[in-house]
Design an enzyme around this catalytic site. Structure first.
Site, PDB file in Angstrom:
ATOM      1  CE  LYS A   1      -4.500   0.878   0.533  1.00  0.00           C
ATOM      2  NZ  LYS A   1      -5.675   0.161   0.066  1.00  0.00           N
TER       3      LYS A   1
ATOM      4  N   GLY B   1     -21.035   6.373   4.530  1.00  0.00           N
ATOM      5  CA  GLY B   1     -20.124   6.838   3.483  1.00  0.00           C
ATOM      6  C   GLY B   1     -20.627   6.521   2.088  1.00  0.00           C
TER       7      GLY B   1
ATOM      8  N   GLY C   1     -19.270   7.229  -0.944  1.00  0.00           N
ATOM      9  CA  GLY C   1     -18.184   7.592  -1.862  1.00  0.00           C
ATOM     10  C   GLY C   1     -18.232   6.739  -3.113  1.00  0.00           C
ATOM     11  CG  ASN C   2     -14.888   6.827  -5.775  1.00  0.00           C
ATOM     12  OD1 ASN C   2     -15.548   7.684  -6.364  1.00  0.00           O
ATOM     13  ND2 ASN C   2     -13.618   7.008  -5.472  1.00  0.00           N
ATOM     14  CB  VAL C   3     -17.124   1.567  -2.437  1.00  0.00           C
ATOM     15  CG1 VAL C   3     -17.742   0.199  -2.198  1.00  0.00           C
ATOM     16  CG2 VAL C   3     -15.704   1.403  -2.956  1.00  0.00           C
TER      17      VAL C   3
HETATM   18  P1  NAD Z   1     -14.216   7.609  -1.068  1.00  0.00           P
HETATM   19  O1  NAD Z   1     -13.186   8.498  -0.512  1.00  0.00           O
HETATM   20  O2  NAD Z   1     -14.664   7.758  -2.478  1.00  0.00           O
HETATM   21  O3  NAD Z   1     -15.551   7.694  -0.182  1.00  0.00           O
HETATM   22  C1  NAD Z   1     -15.578   7.816   1.197  1.00  0.00           C
HETATM   23  C2  NAD Z   1     -16.873   8.551   1.524  1.00  0.00           C
HETATM   24  O4  NAD Z   1     -17.038   8.552   2.937  1.00  0.00           O
HETATM   25  C3  NAD Z   1     -16.877  10.010   1.070  1.00  0.00           C
HETATM   26  O5  NAD Z   1     -18.089  10.314   0.411  1.00  0.00           O
HETATM   27  C4  NAD Z   1     -16.736  10.786   2.375  1.00  0.00           C
HETATM   28  O6  NAD Z   1     -17.388  12.044   2.317  1.00  0.00           O
HETATM   29  C5  NAD Z   1     -17.414   9.851   3.350  1.00  0.00           C
HETATM   30  N1  NAD Z   1     -16.998   9.993   4.740  1.00  0.00           N
HETATM   31  C6  NAD Z   1     -15.781  10.299   5.250  1.00  0.00           C
HETATM   32  N2  NAD Z   1     -15.819  10.285   6.594  1.00  0.00           N
HETATM   33  C7  NAD Z   1     -17.091   9.968   6.932  1.00  0.00           C
HETATM   34  C8  NAD Z   1     -17.765   9.771   8.168  1.00  0.00           C
HETATM   35  N3  NAD Z   1     -17.156   9.926   9.341  1.00  0.00           N
HETATM   36  N4  NAD Z   1     -19.065   9.406   8.149  1.00  0.00           N
HETATM   37  C9  NAD Z   1     -19.713   9.245   6.972  1.00  0.00           C
HETATM   38  N5  NAD Z   1     -19.133   9.410   5.771  1.00  0.00           N
HETATM   39  C10 NAD Z   1     -17.843   9.774   5.760  1.00  0.00           C
HETATM   40  O7  NAD Z   1     -13.693   6.114  -0.791  1.00  0.00           O
HETATM   41  P2  NAD Z   1     -14.174   4.779  -1.501  1.00  0.00           P
HETATM   42  O8  NAD Z   1     -13.320   4.508  -2.671  1.00  0.00           O
HETATM   43  O9  NAD Z   1     -15.658   4.793  -1.655  1.00  0.00           O
HETATM   44  O10 NAD Z   1     -13.769   3.712  -0.390  1.00  0.00           O
HETATM   45  C11 NAD Z   1     -14.512   3.608   0.798  1.00  0.00           C
HETATM   46  C12 NAD Z   1     -13.789   2.673   1.755  1.00  0.00           C
HETATM   47  O11 NAD Z   1     -13.661   1.396   1.145  1.00  0.00           O
HETATM   48  C13 NAD Z   1     -12.366   3.104   2.123  1.00  0.00           C
HETATM   49  O12 NAD Z   1     -12.087   2.700   3.439  1.00  0.00           O
HETATM   50  C14 NAD Z   1     -11.503   2.310   1.159  1.00  0.00           C
HETATM   51  O13 NAD Z   1     -10.210   2.086   1.680  1.00  0.00           O
HETATM   52  C15 NAD Z   1     -12.285   1.022   1.080  1.00  0.00           C
HETATM   53  N6  NAD Z   1     -12.065   0.285  -0.145  1.00  0.00           N
HETATM   54  C16 NAD Z   1     -12.281   0.886  -1.352  1.00  0.00           C
HETATM   55  C17 NAD Z   1     -12.046   0.160  -2.519  1.00  0.00           C
HETATM   56  C18 NAD Z   1     -12.311   0.752  -3.881  1.00  0.00           C
HETATM   57  O14 NAD Z   1     -12.328   0.004  -4.867  1.00  0.00           O
HETATM   58  N7  NAD Z   1     -12.530   2.065  -3.988  1.00  0.00           N
HETATM   59  C19 NAD Z   1     -11.582  -1.174  -2.457  1.00  0.00           C
HETATM   60  C20 NAD Z   1     -11.402  -1.759  -1.199  1.00  0.00           C
HETATM   61  C21 NAD Z   1     -11.639  -1.020  -0.055  1.00  0.00           C
END
Ligand code: NAD
Length: 367
Positions: free
Chosen positions: A80, A184, A186-188
């Site tokens: 990472k 949250g 976000g992207n996922v």
């Molecule tokens: P992202 O940054 O796109 O989304 C995170 C979201 O959470 C954002 O919309 C943010 O505003 C919100 N957020 C932040 N703090 C918060 C809180 N205290 N309460 C509520 N919402 C809050 O990230 P992502 O790509 O969606 O990934 C989400 C999680 O999944 C991360 O922990 C990441 O490490 C994990 N993950 C992502 C992937 C991937 O393919 N993107 C793969 C494996 C694991």
């Protein structure tokens, strides 16, 4: 700041620190284990309060990637990287190029993909300086549409499959009418919400971003709650999809959900919380098992990419979780400890044997 005696060091093979004065880049690459293959893992950009916080984060995340790839039957190791800085204000092409140079200097022992605070275009920018970035190529999805290399939709699909599996195991039901709280969007989280809504689940959501909440209300009739209210909601499933550490002593005091299944990495603040969840009768889908969809998809990247084959492999998350849930029930061991045990066994198998097994597994997936 200690490294070798750090509480999360966990026998890392390499930890690289880099500072580029010109662009202001401060980054750490942690390579936990390359026994099964090169270390693949996301590059996170975050305004860490201290260097120590950044190191702890990258070490924990890197180790998780080794376990994730082993559990997903991938010929990959775990690594990472973190960039210390605010992605909204500190990210510049010069900084991303400097990160690309840094990755190139490591000669391929670590391959970066997007993560919180970085995007596919950011990785493409780094790719101007290095070959060691992944998840950047366009591909054709299951419906024949051309999509970006962003692993998030595949991660979300895997989490959706995992939630379906956990609900079937715990409640012997499908997702119709099941109440899911997503922390949250976000992207996922966004893609996950759509899958759950389509399957008939009732959504409660929270996020820092007001516009995402408004969209969730309109699109999925979601119940919107404040950040600290998400834990105490009367729901069946809690899906942490923001940052790590959501499951801690404070949140556990309020949590009503009997299933925890979400995308975030390192959901448990402390190792002991695994045991606490078991005692409380909460079924926990180990984070790196349920959120492996993205890395599985990225591992198929290339000219021969087939969305159908990648999807079949992602759907194996269901079998893996069922095996963990069943073994946990039989042995009384918490699910995360069990997953760790299985991954460690897999990581200790020699490369040759392992490669043969992986080849066999992939052949099965493809058939
Ligand atoms: P992202 O940054 O796109 O989304 C995170 C979201 O959470 C954002 O919309 C943010 O505003 C919100 N957020 C932040 N703090 C918060 C809180 N205290 N309460 C509520 N919402 C809050 O990230 P992502 O790509 O969606 O990934 C989400 C999680 O999944 C991360 O922990 C990441 O490490 C994990 N993950 C992502 C992937 C991937 O393919 N993107 C793969 C494996 C694991």
């Amino acid at each position: 700041m200690s490294v070798f005696s750090h509480k999360h060091f966990a026998n890392h093979e390499n930890v690289h620190f880099h500072h580029d004065k010109k662009s202001g880049l401060k980054a750490i690459v942690a390579v936990h284990n390359t026994h099964l293959g090169p270390a693949l893992g996301g590059c996170r950009m975050f305004p860490y309060a201290t260097d120590e916080d950044a190191l702890s984060d990258v070490l924990k995340l890197s180790r998780g990637m080794s376990y994730k790839s082993a559990m997903a039957n991938l010929a990959l190791g775990g690594g990472k990287s973190v960039i210390i800085g605010d992605p909204r204000t500190h990210k510049t092409p010069a900084l991303l190029h400097a990160m690309g140079d840094f990755l190139q200097s490591l000669g391929g022992q670590y391959i970066a993909a997007e993560d919180s605070g970085t995007s596919v275009p950011d990785l493409q920018e780094m790719g101007n300086k290095t070959a060691y970035v992944a998840g950047i190529l366009n591909k054709v999805d299951i419906n024949g549409n051309t999509i970006s290399g962003d692993p998030s939709p595949a991660t979300a699909y895997g989490v959706y499959i995992g939630i379906k599996t956990a609900v079937a195991f715990k409640y012997k039901s499908n997702l119709e009418g099941v109440r899911v709280a997503i922390q949250g969007l976000g992207n996922v989280g966004m893609y996950l919400a759509q899958h759950l809504y389509d399957a008939g689940a009732l959504l409660t959501v929270c996020d820092l971003d007001e516009s995402k909440l408004n969209m969730a209300k309109l699109r999925w009739k979601a119940n919107v709650v404040r950040l600290n209210e998400i834990f105490s909601c009367d729901v069946d499933v809690f899906a942490p999809c923001a940052m790590g550490g959501a499951i801690n002593d404070d949140s556990l005091a309020f949590l009503k959900a009997k299933i925890i299944a979400g995308a975030a990495n390192n959901q448990l603040a402390e190792v002991r919380h695994d045991q606490t969840l078991m005692k409380k009768g909460i079924l926990y889908a180990p984070d790196y098992v349920i959120n492996a969809g993205g890395i599985i998809d990225v591992s198929y990247e290339g000219p021969d990419y087939s969305a159908t084959i990648a999807r079949k492999h992602i759907e194996n998350i269901s079998d893996t979780l069922n095996e963990i849930f069943e073994r946990s029930k039989q042995t009384g061991l918490p699910t995360k400890s069990l997953a760790n045990q299985i991954s460690e066994e897999r990581m200790s198998v020699t490369n040759t044997t392992r490669s043969k097994k992986i080849a066999g597994a992939l052949k099965r997936v493809a058939s």
